[in-house]
Design a protein around this motif. Structure first.
Motif, short mmCIF file in Angstrom:
data_model
loop_
_atom_site.label_atom_id
_atom_site.label_comp_id
_atom_site.label_asym_id
_atom_site.label_seq_id
_atom_site.Cartn_x
_atom_site.Cartn_y
_atom_site.Cartn_z
N ASP A 1 18.56 13.76 -81.34
CA ASP A 1 19.51 12.64 -81.20
C ASP A 1 18.83 11.43 -80.56
N ALA B 1 27.76 18.89 -73.73
CA ALA B 1 26.81 18.43 -72.71
C ALA B 1 25.74 19.48 -72.47
N VAL B 2 24.56 19.03 -72.05
CA VAL B 2 23.46 19.96 -71.76
C VAL B 2 23.82 20.84 -70.58
N SER C 1 18.38 19.77 -80.67
CA SER C 1 19.32 18.83 -81.28
C SER C 1 19.51 17.61 -80.39
N LYS C 2 19.53 17.84 -79.07
CA LYS C 2 19.69 16.72 -78.14
C LYS C 2 18.46 15.81 -78.16
N HIS D 1 22.31 10.02 -86.94
CA HIS D 1 22.55 11.28 -86.23
C HIS D 1 23.25 12.30 -87.14
N ARG E 1 29.92 24.58 -78.82
CA ARG E 1 29.18 23.39 -78.36
C ARG E 1 28.67 22.55 -79.52
N ASN E 2 28.88 23.01 -80.73
CA ASN E 2 28.46 22.23 -81.89
C ASN E 2 29.34 22.61 -83.08
N LEU F 1 18.96 22.48 -77.43
CA LEU F 1 18.12 21.48 -76.74
C LEU F 1 17.39 20.60 -77.75
#
Length: 257
Positions: free
Chosen positions: A12, A130-131, A8-9, A243, A163-164, A6
């Motif tokens: 961004d 995606a979250v 990291s989002k 980013h 997811r990453n 979260l």
């Protein structure tokens, strides 16, 4: 959901130059002192001038992107290409097709390596960044495209949990632990992403050959449009670079790469 994911989002979002511009504009509108308003407007103009300059942003990206790897320098035969995702739009409907986005050269380069006989397998690594969870994964989407392009199912290995970039490396390593026949790897991801990806794969004990794709840079030019004409694409590329720099530094600090 992991806190780091979260955060990291949120990072961004904070690093977007457009967010900076909006914040400066709001501050200028709310500023009561004329001198403060003037300084804020100058900052907005400077950010726009620098951030939309194609030559400046291109030079920054050229310094960061891993350069193209000559095909002659690749191993004649490697066991597998590791194709990192991040190039499809899993949230787009109808879900009866695959929607490719920027960086689709990752896919075409991995496919080329296989069709040219340079690799025996393609490992597609990536769930969804995606979250909220999506109905299907990027790896599954690209696996579908590979089969449609003539790659047999037996030559495609899917890793659908990551997811990453760190998880790309960790979960690919787990896949390889079950496949002792696969030893030599070629890592296919975008040129701007190669530094972080290679660091993560090295950290888990894998040593793939780098094969950058999806270049965001162009060759240098002496034409006036390269140096003087503002470009919205330059601002987008600057956002991408910021980013990636933040991600690379964060991974270094956390010991992920």
């Amino acid at each position: 959901m992991p806190v780091l994911f979260l955060l990291s989002k949120i990072l961004d979002f904070v690093l977007l130059p457009t967010v900076w511009l909006l914040a400066l504009l709001l501050a200028a509108l709310l500023a009561r002192q004329p001198q403060r308003k003037q300084r804020l407007l100058i900052a907005i103009a400077a950010l726009l001038l620098l951030g939309t300059n194609p030559a400046l942003v291109n030079e920054l990206l050229l310094a960061w992107e891993k350069p193209p790897v000559p095909l002659a320098s690749l191993p004649r035969h490697a066991d597998a290409a590791v194709l990192l995702t991040g190039i499809t739009q899993v949230a787009k409907s109808p879900h009866d097709r695959v929607y490719l986005g920027p960086g689709a050269d990752r896919f075409t380069n991995a496919l080329w390596l296989y069709r040219a006989g340079r690799v025996r397998y393609i490992i597609v690594s990536g769930g969804s960044g995606a979250v909220l969870a999506k109905a299907h994964t990027e790896a599954a989407d690209l696996g579908t495209l590979l089969r449609l392009a003539g790659v047999p199912a037996r030559a495609i290995l899917l890793e659908e949990r990551s997811r990453n970039t760190r998880e790309n490396a960790l979960f690919t390593k787990q896949v390889l632990d079950t496949r002792p026949d696969i030893k030599s790897l070629v890592l296919v991801t975008s040129a701007f992403h190669q530094r972080r990806a290679l660091g993560c794969f090295h950290k888990v004990g894998l040593n793939p050959v780098s094969f950058p794709a999806g270049f965001r840079t162009t060759d240098r030019s002496i034409t006036p449009d390269y140096w003087l004409v503002p470009s919205p694409a330059a601002l987008e590329n600057l956002s991408l670079l910021l980013h990636e720099l933040a991600g690379w530094l964060t991974y270094k600090l956390l010991g992920y790469s």
